[in-house]
Design an enzyme around this catalytic site. Structure first.
Site, mmCIF file in Angstrom:
data_model
loop_
_atom_site.group_PDB
_atom_site.id
_atom_site.type_symbol
_atom_site.label_atom_id
_atom_site.label_comp_id
_atom_site.label_asym_id
_atom_site.label_seq_id
_atom_site.Cartn_x
_atom_site.Cartn_y
_atom_site.Cartn_z
ATOM 1 N N PRO A 167 0.797 -1.221 0.000
ATOM 2 C CA PRO A 167 0.000 0.000 0.000
ATOM 3 C C PRO A 167 0.832 1.275 0.000
ATOM 4 C CG PRO A 167 -0.245 -1.184 2.089
ATOM 5 C CD PRO A 167 0.548 -2.052 1.171
ATOM 6 N N ASN A 168 0.348 2.204 -0.799
ATOM 7 C CA ASN A 168 0.877 3.561 -0.914
ATOM 8 C C ASN A 168 2.194 3.667 -1.675
ATOM 9 O OD1 ASN A 168 -1.269 4.866 0.508
ATOM 10 N ND2 ASN A 168 -0.440 3.957 2.366
ATOM 11 N N ARG A 188 3.855 11.252 -1.730
ATOM 12 C CA ARG A 188 3.670 11.242 -0.271
ATOM 13 C C ARG A 188 5.006 11.349 0.463
ATOM 14 N NH1 ARG A 188 4.194 5.392 1.856
ATOM 15 N NH2 ARG A 188 3.479 5.931 3.920
ATOM 16 N N TYR A 193 10.487 9.413 1.622
ATOM 17 C CA TYR A 193 10.520 8.448 0.521
ATOM 18 C C TYR A 193 11.135 8.978 -0.764
ATOM 19 C CZ TYR A 193 7.411 5.990 3.668
ATOM 20 O OH TYR A 193 6.881 5.368 4.765
ATOM 21 N N ASN A 248 8.140 -5.200 -0.544
ATOM 22 C CA ASN A 248 7.985 -4.061 0.351
ATOM 23 C C ASN A 248 6.512 -4.081 0.758
ATOM 24 O OD1 ASN A 248 7.604 -1.636 1.635
ATOM 25 N ND2 ASN A 248 8.913 -0.477 0.240
ATOM 26 N N ALA A 282 2.791 -0.752 5.043
ATOM 27 C CA ALA A 282 2.239 -0.826 6.402
ATOM 28 C C ALA A 282 1.874 -2.247 6.811
ATOM 29 C CB ALA A 282 1.019 0.082 6.525
ATOM 30 N N GLU A 338 12.793 -8.735 2.239
ATOM 31 C CA GLU A 338 11.912 -7.634 2.623
ATOM 32 C C GLU A 338 12.691 -6.336 2.463
ATOM 33 O OE1 GLU A 338 9.412 -7.884 6.281
ATOM 34 O OE2 GLU A 338 10.559 -6.095 6.838
ATOM 35 N N HIS A 358 12.583 -1.924 2.609
ATOM 36 C CA HIS A 358 11.934 -0.687 3.034
ATOM 37 C C HIS A 358 12.801 0.474 2.583
ATOM 38 C CE1 HIS A 358 8.982 -2.837 5.359
ATOM 39 N NE2 HIS A 358 9.972 -3.603 5.791
ATOM 40 N N ARG A 367 12.214 5.367 12.904
ATOM 41 C CA ARG A 367 10.922 6.024 12.723
ATOM 42 C C ARG A 367 10.005 5.718 13.898
ATOM 43 N NH1 ARG A 367 8.605 5.534 7.030
ATOM 44 N NH2 ARG A 367 7.307 7.170 7.903
#
Length: 146
Positions: A9-10, A17, A22, A74, A77, A98, A100, A107
């Protein structure tokens, strides 16, 4: 060699965003960067993005049947709470990484927990979009060792 890159998502909102986290490059830039890597390595890399948990699970399961040799994911969330994606990843025995874009260890507290990491062979974070290339390299190397 057939590699699947899954973005959750996103990720389709890259460049839109939270640019300070990012970056300013958009999703098409990321896909093009990955496709250039595929050409360089003479392998097939498919990019898939969905904002829907079930679609991501369906694509992971499809990878079991379509000859995929490795997965870069990735989960966005979903990293922090999707045991369903974790279970789908565990079902696939190919190398998995994985990824990110941001450094999740620096964070918000909730981002420091990954329920999907244990289902993967490796985790890369905080390397920006270059982390995807590093993840692809990891999968290529793992497959050479097999």
């Amino acid at each position: 060699m057939k590699i699947l890159v899954i973005n959750g998502p996103n990720l389709n909102f890259l460049g839109i965003r939270e640019k300070g986290i990012y970056g300013t490059q958009d999703y098409n830039y990321l896909v093009n960067m990955i496709q250039e890597k595929a050409k360089k390595e003479d392998c097939e890399i498919t990019c898939f993005q969905s904002n829907h948990e079930g679609a991501i699970i369906d694509r992971i399961q499809e990878a079991y049947f379509d000859g995929t040799d490795g997965i870069v994911i990735n989960p966005g969330a979903y990293t922090h709470y999707s045991y369903a994606i974790r279970d789908a990843l565990v079902s696939i025995t190919v190398p998995k990484v994985e990824i990110h874009i941001s450094d999740i260890t620096k964070r918000e507290e909730f981002r420091k927990t990954s329920v999907t990491k244990p289902a993967c062979d490796h985790q890369i974070y905080g390397k920006g979009l270059d982390g995807y290339i590093m993840a692809i390299d990891f999968i290529l190397e793992k497959n050479r060792e097999m």
